[in-house]
Scaffold this active site. Structure first.
Site, PDB file in Angstrom:
ATOM      1  N   ARG A  92       1.003  -1.177  -0.009  1.00  0.00           N
ATOM      2  CA  ARG A  92      -0.087  -0.076  -0.027  1.00  0.00           C
ATOM      3  C   ARG A  92       1.083   1.239  -0.041  1.00  0.00           C
ATOM      4  NH1 ARG A  92      -4.748   1.449   4.208  1.00  0.00           N
ATOM      5  NH2 ARG A  92      -3.088   0.972   5.852  1.00  0.00           N
ATOM      6  N   ASP A 112      -3.859   3.095  13.696  1.00  0.00           N
ATOM      7  CA  ASP A 112      -3.294   3.760  12.642  1.00  0.00           C
ATOM      8  C   ASP A 112      -3.498   5.220  12.495  1.00  0.00           C
ATOM      9  OD1 ASP A 112      -5.191   3.582  11.149  1.00  0.00           O
ATOM     10  OD2 ASP A 112      -4.300   1.964   9.643  1.00  0.00           O
TER      11      ASP A 112
END
Length: 538
Positions: free
Chosen positions: A168, A452
């Site tokens: 990602r 996150d």
């Protein structure tokens, strides 16, 4: 036809010298980045401006709808390219940053896929950006190991036991300030994609896999079109067969939820699925409808589960869309971090994880995410029960699903309301996460959950929303800037007492406190807290 203008060289600016960085920042790799930058950054900039225009339109109308101009795509008969063998079975995916220890543990985890994260689970320090790339190549070359400070060693299992990597890159909105040309900084997404693709595409093909990507934060099918053009060019540039790249798109913005089919269509030669998350999706709802008053006020973030009606509409539409078009539907994150000390905490949490994964498997998802290796067997059991020996359930078309535009934004159908505990939790989690991010940590264990950047985004956004909507909490208190400052000061003091003066002074706590209040209280809402945070990042 005239020849294309030469690319301005990409150079490293104001960055510390790292061990073995010359293996990543080679002249050919930088030349590839320069060409990506020249060709695609101007379009990236135009699309960011379109985001602002669309946000202004939402503020004016207070609504979203499916696009009338692309109805022919939604009504047409088309399919995405067949999944390569390495991505046929995705029943459990583990996520995490690309530091050396995590790289080994994730590949060894028993999950079918590892989302190797250069985005929300990675603070974009220069060290993380460059050495993360080095760790990926070292893993593919099987020259990676790690020894902890306690003397524990980590090494890779046999190749056939390792997870397939889906990488990602950063979203379109972020730049990489240490790599620049005369035209300005290179977008972080192009840096992450470009270095990874340049160094590893052929390596991965030789291993029987390929360059696979998760694409974050997209807000429209036009942004998907840009990524598709990047893939086409990159494959041509390196002589890689067209269609080798595969991309899974995170549908984590409310605007993208109205363009799922169009996004798959733009990427159809390279698409392998869509993913349904939670925190970034809720953050996007707050960001886009922040002018909507009480109608769009979300309750405590932990009270908005995937079973809320508007979240059910979103996830069921995603499964139907994916399977209609032959793509994988991947579910959300199980963020729980097992406790080594409290068996009862684990028991309760594992039951919740199981219920969540059972729901996803029964709804038609083909796989789901976990944040910790101990959760891999829990999630796998849920999908094994439904899938059996089949690699996926893309044949389950979910033609019973019919979602309206209004159902996707029916926020006011929620019974839960904002609470004082929820406000305090938003301050606690937001400050703790930002402090760790400023120290270079993007995946952070907070209160037994792996958090996150999306966590911090929804936390600060809810504080901003509650203040500007004049929310009254369950205690009768009105949420005001003064109340937020008071709670933040209390939490800063609590952290100091908890960890001690020496550890407090060695951290970035005051900066984290100040930045949280800045992005939560400023009259002008910042689209991403990571933009001002990046200016503070060493």
């Amino acid at each position: 036809m005239s020849a294309p203008a030469p690319s301005s060289p990409v150079t490293v600016v104001d960055a510390p010298t790292l061990p073995r960085q010359e293996e990543v920042l080679t002249e050919p790799a930088l030349a590839f980045l320069a060409e990506l930058h020249r060709r695609f950054t101007p379009r990236r900039n135009e699309l960011l401006e379109l985001r602002r225009e669309r946000r202004a339109e939402i503020a004016r109308t207070g609504r979203l709808d499916f696009l009338p101009d692309t109805a022919h795509i939604r009504e047409g008969a088309w399919q995405v390219a067949p999944a390569p063998p390495a991505l046929e079975d995705r029943r459990v995916e583990i996520t995490g940053p690309t530091d050396r220890k995590m790289t080994i543990n994730a590949l060894n985890s028993g999950a079918r896929v590892w989302l190797a994260d250069f985005e929300d689970a990675s603070s974009p320090t220069w060290e993380n950006v460059v050495l993360g790339q080095l760790n990926m190549t070292d893993a593919y070359e099987r020259r990676i190991d790690f020894t902890s400070g306690q003397g524990k060693t980590y090494a890779l299992r046999p190749a056939d036991e390792l997870a397939t990597v889906v990488m990602r890159p950063r979203g379109w909105h972020l730049n990489e300030r240490h790599l620049r040309s005369e035209a300005g900084p290179v977008p972080g997404g192009l840096v992450d994609f470009g270095l990874y693709f340049f160094h590893n595409a052929q390596r991965l093909i030789d291993l029987g896999k390929g360059p696979y990507f998760y694409l974050p934060k997209m807000e429209s099918h036009l942004e998907a079109r840009l990524w598709n053009d990047v893939f086409v060019f990159a494959q041509e540039y390196l002589g890689i067969p067209q269609g080798t790249v595969r991309a899974t798109v995170l549908i984590e913005t409310i605007t993208a939820a109205y363009e799922m089919e169009e996004i798959l269509y733009e990427l159809r030669d390279h698409a392998s699925g869509l993913n349904a998350g939670r925190w970034d999706y809720l953050f996007s709802i707050v960001k886009n409808f922040r002018d909507g008053g009480q109608k769009f006020v979300l309750p405590d973030r932990n009270a908005v589960t995937m079973t809320a009606p508007f979240m059910r509409a979103y996830t069921e539409l995603l499964v139907r869309t994916c399977h209609k078009r032959g793509a994988h539907a991947i579910g959300g994150m199980a963020a729980f971090i097992p406790s080594r000390r409290d068996a009862e905490v684990n028991k309760v949490a594992f039951e919740k994880v199981k219920a969540d994964k059972d729901r996803e498997a029964n709804d038609g998802f083909d796989g789901s995410w976990v944040a910790h290796p101990d959760l891999v067997p829990v999630a796998q059991a849920s999908f094994d029960t439904v899938l059996g020996d089949r690699p996926n359930q893309k044949d389950r078309l979910r033609e019973d699903v019919h979602v309206t535009a209004e159902q996707l934004t029916a926020i006011d159908s929620l019974e839960a309301k904002p609470t004082a505990d929820g406000l305090r939790n938003a301050v606690q989690v937001g400050m703790r996460y930002i402090e760790a991010w400023l120290r270079g940590l993007g995946a952070v264990a907070i209160f037994n959950l792996m958090e996150d950047a999306a966590t911090a985004e929804i936390s600060r956004s809810q504080i901003w929303q509650w203040i500007n909507a004049g929310v009254v909490l369950d205690t009768g208190e009105k949420v005001t800037p003064e109340l937020a400052r008071l709670i933040a000061a209390e939490e800063l003091t609590a952290v100091r007492e908890e960890i001690g003066e020496e550890a407090f002074a060695a951290g970035r706590w005051q900066q984290a406190h100040d930045l949280l209040l800045q992005v939560a209280l400023d009259e002008d809402y910042r689209d991403f807290l990571t933009l001002p945070a990046y200016e503070l990042l060493d």
